[in-house]
Motif scaffolding. Structure first.
Motif, short mmCIF file in Angstrom:
data_model
loop_
_atom_site.label_atom_id
_atom_site.label_comp_id
_atom_site.label_asym_id
_atom_site.label_seq_id
_atom_site.Cartn_x
_atom_site.Cartn_y
_atom_site.Cartn_z
N GLY A 155 39.15 -57.94 -3.19
CA GLY A 155 40.42 -58.28 -3.84
C GLY A 155 40.42 -59.64 -4.52
O GLY A 155 41.45 -60.09 -5.01
N SER A 156 39.23 -60.28 -4.61
CA SER A 156 39.21 -61.64 -5.17
C SER A 156 39.13 -61.65 -6.69
O SER A 156 39.27 -62.69 -7.32
CB SER A 156 38.06 -62.44 -4.57
N GLY A 157 38.87 -60.49 -7.31
CA GLY A 157 38.86 -60.44 -8.77
C GLY A 157 37.51 -60.16 -9.39
O GLY A 157 37.36 -60.21 -10.62
N LYS A 158 36.51 -59.81 -8.57
CA LYS A 158 35.16 -59.61 -9.09
C LYS A 158 35.08 -58.45 -10.07
O LYS A 158 34.54 -58.57 -11.17
CB LYS A 158 34.17 -59.36 -7.93
N SER A 159 35.64 -57.31 -9.66
CA SER A 159 35.58 -56.13 -10.54
C SER A 159 36.38 -56.35 -11.81
O SER A 159 36.00 -55.89 -12.89
CB SER A 159 36.12 -54.88 -9.82
N THR A 160 37.49 -57.07 -11.68
CA THR A 160 38.31 -57.38 -12.86
C THR A 160 37.50 -58.21 -13.86
O THR A 160 37.49 -57.93 -15.06
CB THR A 160 39.58 -58.14 -12.44
N TYR A 204 47.48 -57.93 -13.98
CA TYR A 204 47.84 -56.52 -13.99
C TYR A 204 49.36 -56.44 -14.00
O TYR A 204 50.01 -57.01 -13.12
CB TYR A 204 47.32 -55.81 -12.72
P1 ADP Z 1 37.37 -57.24 -6.12
O1 ADP Z 1 36.52 -56.45 -7.05
O2 ADP Z 1 36.88 -58.64 -5.90
O3 ADP Z 1 37.60 -56.54 -4.82
P2 ADP Z 1 39.54 -56.65 -7.99
O4 ADP Z 1 39.15 -57.27 -9.28
O5 ADP Z 1 39.37 -55.19 -7.84
O6 ADP Z 1 38.83 -57.43 -6.79
O7 ADP Z 1 41.08 -56.98 -7.70
C1 ADP Z 1 41.66 -58.27 -7.89
C2 ADP Z 1 43.15 -58.17 -7.64
O8 ADP Z 1 43.76 -57.33 -8.61
C3 ADP Z 1 43.52 -57.59 -6.28
O9 ADP Z 1 44.69 -58.23 -5.85
C4 ADP Z 1 43.79 -56.14 -6.60
O10 ADP Z 1 44.71 -55.60 -5.68
C5 ADP Z 1 44.39 -56.23 -7.98
N1 ADP Z 1 44.09 -55.02 -8.78
C6 ADP Z 1 42.86 -54.52 -9.06
N2 ADP Z 1 42.95 -53.42 -9.84
C7 ADP Z 1 44.27 -53.23 -10.06
C8 ADP Z 1 45.03 -52.26 -10.80
N3 ADP Z 1 44.44 -51.28 -11.49
N4 ADP Z 1 46.38 -52.38 -10.80
C9 ADP Z 1 46.99 -53.37 -10.12
N5 ADP Z 1 46.34 -54.32 -9.41
C10 ADP Z 1 45.01 -54.25 -9.37
#
Ligand code: ADP
Ligand code: MG
Length: 281
Positions: free
Chosen positions: A47-52, A17
């Protein structure tokens, strides 16, 4: 009506990001293979990256580096038009909360609306989808008239509505009571039984245990894997391994592990100093 499951392959997948002045590395070199028709739970701390990872598979984000293949699509190369077509006709996403439901449409019309991009001949009848998730009795109700579990099952039907071979769901059971959670897991299993590949992000170990395979994501990397009660450690491209969460409580970061190979069986043994011997393989 059976569908053909779509396989997913990640190789050295990186996602960053880019924020004002600094970068957040959300995924760093993820290697992962998901077979057609497999059901996988992605687990791991917040915050581990699952949703990403899920958003990348959905074509909602683009890889920063590495490769990601979803069926016939190379998502590291695909243009906007290809991604849009893929989302409209091949895969479904159940977003966190009920963001993929239209409040003023009936359950049946929500499913039909999701199918608008799919050629008529290829559409699964909307009523069949409601039946699959156990919601055929509520076809005329709007999302606001459903229970939280019912809304979430409708979201699963909407996600599966494109008739594609891949269903992605982000925390589909959060904020549900045990009974509703069970009904949503059953709905996801029913979609999988039709042939779809199903990838579910979940915090809930009980939900993860209901899928054939769970993959732990930690600090943007694929860590441990479990299949039917066994745990696996995955070696990353840089040689790093991550321990399953249960072992990590006994062996916190910084623990020195001795690695020995049993000369007879070839079995690897990891033994932390001052602690009982563990055998993760
Ligand atoms: P999870 O779904 O496992 O909680 P995310 O994939 O949401 O994790 O987030 C992975 C990392 O990316 C975290 O450090 C989060 O803060 C960061 N992050 C997620 N979405 C955004 C965004 N839109 N902008 C900046 N950082 C993001
Ligand atoms: Mg998330």
């Amino acid at each position: 009506m059976r569908v053909t499951g779509v396989p997913v392959t990640c190789r050295g997948l990186v996602f960053i990001y880019r924020l004002d002045g600094y970068d957040v590395v959300a995924l760093s070199r993820v290697d992962l293979d998901i077979a057609a028709g497999e059901a996988v739970a992605l687990v791991g701390p917040s915050g581990s990256g699952k949703s990403t990872l899920l958003s990348l598979m959905a074509g909602l984000l683009r890889p920063s580096a590495g490769s990601l293949r979803v069926g016939d699509h190379d998502l590291s190369r695909a243009g906007d038009a290809e991604l849009q077509r893929m989302r409209a006709t091949e895969l479904g996403v159940v977003l966190q909360g009920d963001r993929n439901l239209i409040p003023y449409l009936s359950a049946l019309d929500n499913v039909r609306f999701a199918q608008r991009g799919v050629p008529r001949a290829r559409r699964v009848p909307a009523m069949d989808l409601l039946e699959t998730v156990g919601m055929s009795g509520a076809a005329a109700r709007t999302p606001g008239e459903l229970t939280p579990g019912g809304r979430q099952r409708l979201s699963v039907a909407v996600g599966a509505a494109v008739g594609g071979g891949l269903l992605l769901a982000d925390e589909p059971t959060s904020q549900l009571d045990a009974e509703a959670r069970e009904s949503v897991v059953a709905a996801l299993s029913a979609v999988r039984d039709r042939g779809s590949t199903v990838v579910v992000v979940t915090h809930d170990p009980g939900v993860a245990a209901r899928f054939g395979r769970s993959v732990t994501i930690r600090d943007g990397r694929v860590g441990a894997e479990g299949r039917r009660g066994e745990d696996f450690l995955v070696v990353g491209t840089d040689g790093a391994v991550h321990l399953p969460a249960e072992l990590l409580t006994d062996m916190p970061p910084g623990t020195l592990l001795r690695v020995r190979r049993d000369s007879g069986s070839g079995e690897l043994r990891l033994s932390p100093a001052e602690t009982a011997e563990v055998r993760p393989t």
